[in-house]
Design a protein around this motif. Structure first.
Motif, PDB file in Angstrom:
ATOM      1  N   ASP A 125       0.833  -1.192   0.000  1.00  0.00           N
ATOM      2  CA  ASP A 125       0.000   0.000   0.000  1.00  0.00           C
ATOM      3  C   ASP A 125       0.875   1.252   0.000  1.00  0.00           C
ATOM      4  O   ASP A 125       2.092   1.189   0.177  1.00  0.00           O
ATOM      5  CB  ASP A 125      -0.912   0.021   1.223  1.00  0.00           C
ATOM      6  CG  ASP A 125      -2.038  -0.989   1.119  1.00  0.00           C
ATOM      7  OD1 ASP A 125      -2.736  -1.203   2.142  1.00  0.00           O
ATOM      8  OD2 ASP A 125      -2.226  -1.567   0.025  1.00  0.00           O
ATOM      9  N   SER A 126       0.223   2.400  -0.163  1.00  0.00           N
ATOM     10  CA  SER A 126       0.920   3.691  -0.085  1.00  0.00           C
ATOM     11  C   SER A 126       0.751   4.285   1.299  1.00  0.00           C
ATOM     12  O   SER A 126      -0.222   3.994   2.007  1.00  0.00           O
ATOM     13  CB  SER A 126       0.360   4.663  -1.125  1.00  0.00           C
ATOM     14  OG  SER A 126       0.637   4.207  -2.429  1.00  0.00           O
ATOM     15  N   ALA A 127       1.706   5.114   1.681  1.00  0.00           N
ATOM     16  CA  ALA A 127       1.648   5.827   2.965  1.00  0.00           C
ATOM     17  C   ALA A 127       1.885   7.309   2.707  1.00  0.00           C
ATOM     18  O   ALA A 127       2.736   7.675   1.885  1.00  0.00           O
ATOM     19  CB  ALA A 127       2.704   5.283   3.921  1.00  0.00           C
ATOM     20  N   VAL A 128       1.118   8.136   3.410  1.00  0.00           N
ATOM     21  CA  VAL A 128       1.263   9.592   3.259  1.00  0.00           C
ATOM     22  C   VAL A 128       1.388  10.221   4.643  1.00  0.00           C
ATOM     23  O   VAL A 128       0.576   9.944   5.535  1.00  0.00           O
ATOM     24  CB  VAL A 128       0.056  10.215   2.524  1.00  0.00           C
ATOM     25  CG1 VAL A 128       0.249  11.728   2.400  1.00  0.00           C
ATOM     26  CG2 VAL A 128      -0.125   9.582   1.161  1.00  0.00           C
ATOM     27  N   ILE A 129       2.381  11.061   4.801  1.00  0.00           N
ATOM     28  CA  ILE A 129       2.609  11.783   6.058  1.00  0.00           C
ATOM     29  C   ILE A 129       2.615  13.274   5.730  1.00  0.00           C
ATOM     30  O   ILE A 129       3.232  13.691   4.744  1.00  0.00           O
ATOM     31  CB  ILE A 129       3.945  11.374   6.703  1.00  0.00           C
ATOM     32  CG1 ILE A 129       3.982   9.861   6.953  1.00  0.00           C
ATOM     33  CG2 ILE A 129       4.169  12.133   8.010  1.00  0.00           C
ATOM     34  CD1 ILE A 129       5.346   9.333   7.375  1.00  0.00           C
ATOM     35  N   LYS A 130       1.915  14.055   6.565  1.00  0.00           N
ATOM     36  CA  LYS A 130       1.742  15.474   6.251  1.00  0.00           C
ATOM     37  C   LYS A 130       2.331  16.363   7.333  1.00  0.00           C
ATOM     38  O   LYS A 130       2.253  16.043   8.523  1.00  0.00           O
ATOM     39  CB  LYS A 130       0.251  15.782   6.083  1.00  0.00           C
ATOM     40  CG  LYS A 130      -0.387  15.020   4.940  1.00  0.00           C
ATOM     41  CD  LYS A 130      -1.856  15.385   4.758  1.00  0.00           C
ATOM     42  CE  LYS A 130      -2.452  14.627   3.586  1.00  0.00           C
ATOM     43  NZ  LYS A 130      -3.869  14.972   3.345  1.00  0.00           N
ATOM     44  N   CYS A 131       2.899  17.481   6.899  1.00  0.00           N
ATOM     45  CA  CYS A 131       3.460  18.463   7.834  1.00  0.00           C
ATOM     46  C   CYS A 131       3.047  19.871   7.440  1.00  0.00           C
ATOM     47  O   CYS A 131       2.895  20.162   6.248  1.00  0.00           O
ATOM     48  CB  CYS A 131       4.983  18.370   7.852  1.00  0.00           C
ATOM     49  SG  CYS A 131       5.585  16.879   8.663  1.00  0.00           S
ATOM     50  N   THR A 132       2.851  20.705   8.432  1.00  0.00           N
ATOM     51  CA  THR A 132       2.612  22.124   8.191  1.00  0.00           C
ATOM     52  C   THR A 132       3.675  22.922   8.937  1.00  0.00           C
ATOM     53  O   THR A 132       4.178  22.484   9.976  1.00  0.00           O
ATOM     54  CB  THR A 132       1.217  22.559   8.662  1.00  0.00           C
ATOM     55  OG1 THR A 132       1.102  22.298  10.073  1.00  0.00           O
ATOM     56  CG2 THR A 132       0.122  21.796   7.940  1.00  0.00           C
ATOM     57  N   TYR A 133       4.010  24.089   8.401  1.00  0.00           N
ATOM     58  CA  TYR A 133       5.009  24.942   9.037  1.00  0.00           C
ATOM     59  C   TYR A 133       4.428  26.336   9.198  1.00  0.00           C
ATOM     60  O   TYR A 133       3.481  26.715   8.507  1.00  0.00           O
ATOM     61  CB  TYR A 133       6.316  24.954   8.263  1.00  0.00           C
ATOM     62  CG  TYR A 133       6.229  25.449   6.829  1.00  0.00           C
ATOM     63  CD1 TYR A 133       5.841  24.581   5.803  1.00  0.00           C
ATOM     64  CD2 TYR A 133       6.560  26.756   6.501  1.00  0.00           C
ATOM     65  CE1 TYR A 133       5.774  25.019   4.494  1.00  0.00           C
ATOM     66  CE2 TYR A 133       6.495  27.207   5.195  1.00  0.00           C
ATOM     67  CZ  TYR A 133       6.107  26.331   4.186  1.00  0.00           C
ATOM     68  OH  TYR A 133       6.026  26.774   2.882  1.00  0.00           O
TER      69      TYR A 133
ATOM     70  N   HIS B 266       2.326  23.761   3.643  1.00  0.00           N
ATOM     71  CA  HIS B 266       2.396  22.367   4.046  1.00  0.00           C
ATOM     72  C   HIS B 266       3.139  21.544   2.999  1.00  0.00           C
ATOM     73  O   HIS B 266       3.219  21.912   1.825  1.00  0.00           O
ATOM     74  CB  HIS B 266       1.023  21.787   4.406  1.00  0.00           C
ATOM     75  CG  HIS B 266       0.074  21.619   3.271  1.00  0.00           C
ATOM     76  ND1 HIS B 266       0.217  20.688   2.269  1.00  0.00           N
ATOM     77  CD2 HIS B 266      -1.084  22.253   2.999  1.00  0.00           C
ATOM     78  CE1 HIS B 266      -0.799  20.764   1.436  1.00  0.00           C
ATOM     79  NE2 HIS B 266      -1.595  21.707   1.843  1.00  0.00           N
ATOM     80  N   PHE B 267       3.708  20.446   3.481  1.00  0.00           N
ATOM     81  CA  PHE B 267       4.439  19.533   2.614  1.00  0.00           C
ATOM     82  C   PHE B 267       4.180  18.103   3.077  1.00  0.00           C
ATOM     83  O   PHE B 267       3.817  17.869   4.235  1.00  0.00           O
ATOM     84  CB  PHE B 267       5.943  19.862   2.590  1.00  0.00           C
ATOM     85  CG  PHE B 267       6.646  19.906   3.921  1.00  0.00           C
ATOM     86  CD1 PHE B 267       6.385  20.918   4.838  1.00  0.00           C
ATOM     87  CD2 PHE B 267       7.607  18.948   4.236  1.00  0.00           C
ATOM     88  CE1 PHE B 267       7.050  20.967   6.053  1.00  0.00           C
ATOM     89  CE2 PHE B 267       8.275  18.997   5.440  1.00  0.00           C
ATOM     90  CZ  PHE B 267       8.003  20.012   6.355  1.00  0.00           C
ATOM     91  N   SER B 268       4.290  17.187   2.135  1.00  0.00           N
ATOM     92  CA  SER B 268       3.892  15.806   2.410  1.00  0.00           C
ATOM     93  C   SER B 268       4.922  14.821   1.866  1.00  0.00           C
ATOM     94  O   SER B 268       5.569  15.089   0.853  1.00  0.00           O
ATOM     95  CB  SER B 268       2.537  15.493   1.770  1.00  0.00           C
ATOM     96  OG  SER B 268       1.520  16.344   2.264  1.00  0.00           O
ATOM     97  N   LEU B 269       5.013  13.685   2.547  1.00  0.00           N
ATOM     98  CA  LEU B 269       5.873  12.573   2.120  1.00  0.00           C
ATOM     99  C   LEU B 269       4.962  11.455   1.634  1.00  0.00           C
ATOM    100  O   LEU B 269       4.004  11.088   2.321  1.00  0.00           O
ATOM    101  CB  LEU B 269       6.734  12.078   3.277  1.00  0.00           C
ATOM    102  CG  LEU B 269       7.622  10.870   2.988  1.00  0.00           C
ATOM    103  CD1 LEU B 269       8.764  11.266   2.057  1.00  0.00           C
ATOM    104  CD2 LEU B 269       8.171  10.283   4.277  1.00  0.00           C
TER     105      LEU B 269
END
Lengths: 112, 115
Positions: free
Chosen positions: A17-25, A72-75
């Motif tokens: 499966d895929s995984a997504v992690i999100k961050c905001t600054y 925001h940026f995501s992996l």
């Protein structure tokens, strides 16, 4: 100063499966956004980074996207494998202050 | 290319004792950072050196923490006296400044337990 928030704190996916992690600054002057993978008992290892003049960057199964307007940026990790299981940290820094401000981390578990 | 080296890897001390950690950065890296990582959290900057000068020590608890980087290579971080809340992993990172931002490479860390 800069504040980086990271979600989710834990993420469990099935292998493949895929995984997504999100961050905001918070600091609009931030212009460098690395992602680190930390395995138990080891130091953080850089896996991918992106600078603010780029919207997306890809390296094999790993990609990072950046939305400067929304701050925001995501992996994104595709075709996850058990060896992807680790804690992932996002971070931010800016010209003139090279030290990184880290998110709180996401524990990713890939179930075989 | 050898990575960032740190020693010791583990240290257990009683509160009010002193402790020192050592870091050897990647050869040629002018910038050196010490971060503190409390269990379950992201690393937080303690101090940043550029060659042997301090660039940022605004988050270093100077009443008990000190650091030096003699000759612009190896660095030592000291805690005296230690408190229970100092239990953490102390990470050293180094970078070769290029352009406006750096790529930082981390060592394995020193895990400190204060009893």
């Amino acid at each position: 100063g800069e504040n980086v928030e990271q979600h989710p704190s834990t993420l469990s996916v099935q292998e493949g499966d895929s995984a997504v992690i999100k961050c905001t600054y918070s600091d609009s002057a931030s212009n460098y956004f690395p992602w680190y993978k930390q395995e138990l008992g080891k130091g953080p290892q850089l896996i991918i980074d992106i600078r603010s003049n780029v919207g997306e960057k890809k390296d094999q199964r790993i990609a990072v996207t950046l939305n400067k307007t929304a701050k925001h940026f995501s992996l994104h990790i595709t075709e996850t494998q058990p060896e992807d299981s680790a804690v992932y940290f996002c971070a931010a820094s800016k010209t003139g202050r090279r030290a990184l401000t880290f998110g709180s981390g996401t524990r990713l578990q890939v179930q075989p | 290319e050898a990575g960032v080296a740190q020693s010791p890897r583990y240290k257990i001390i009683e509160k009010r004792q002193s402790v020192a950690f050592w870091c050897n950065p990647i050869s040629g890296h002018a910038t050196l950072y010490w971060y503190q990582q409390i269990l379950g959290q992201g690393p937080k900057l303690l101090i940043q050196f550029q060659n042997n000068g301090v660039v940022d020590d605004s988050q270093l608890p100077k009443d008990r923490f000190s650091a030096e980087r003699l000759k612009g290579v190896d660095s030592t971080l000291k805690i005296q006296p230690a408190k229970l809340e100092d239990s953490a992993v102390y990470l050293c990172a180094s970078s070769f400044p290029t352009g406006a931002t750096d790529t930082q490479y981390f060592g394995p860390g020193t895990r400190l337990t204060v009893l």
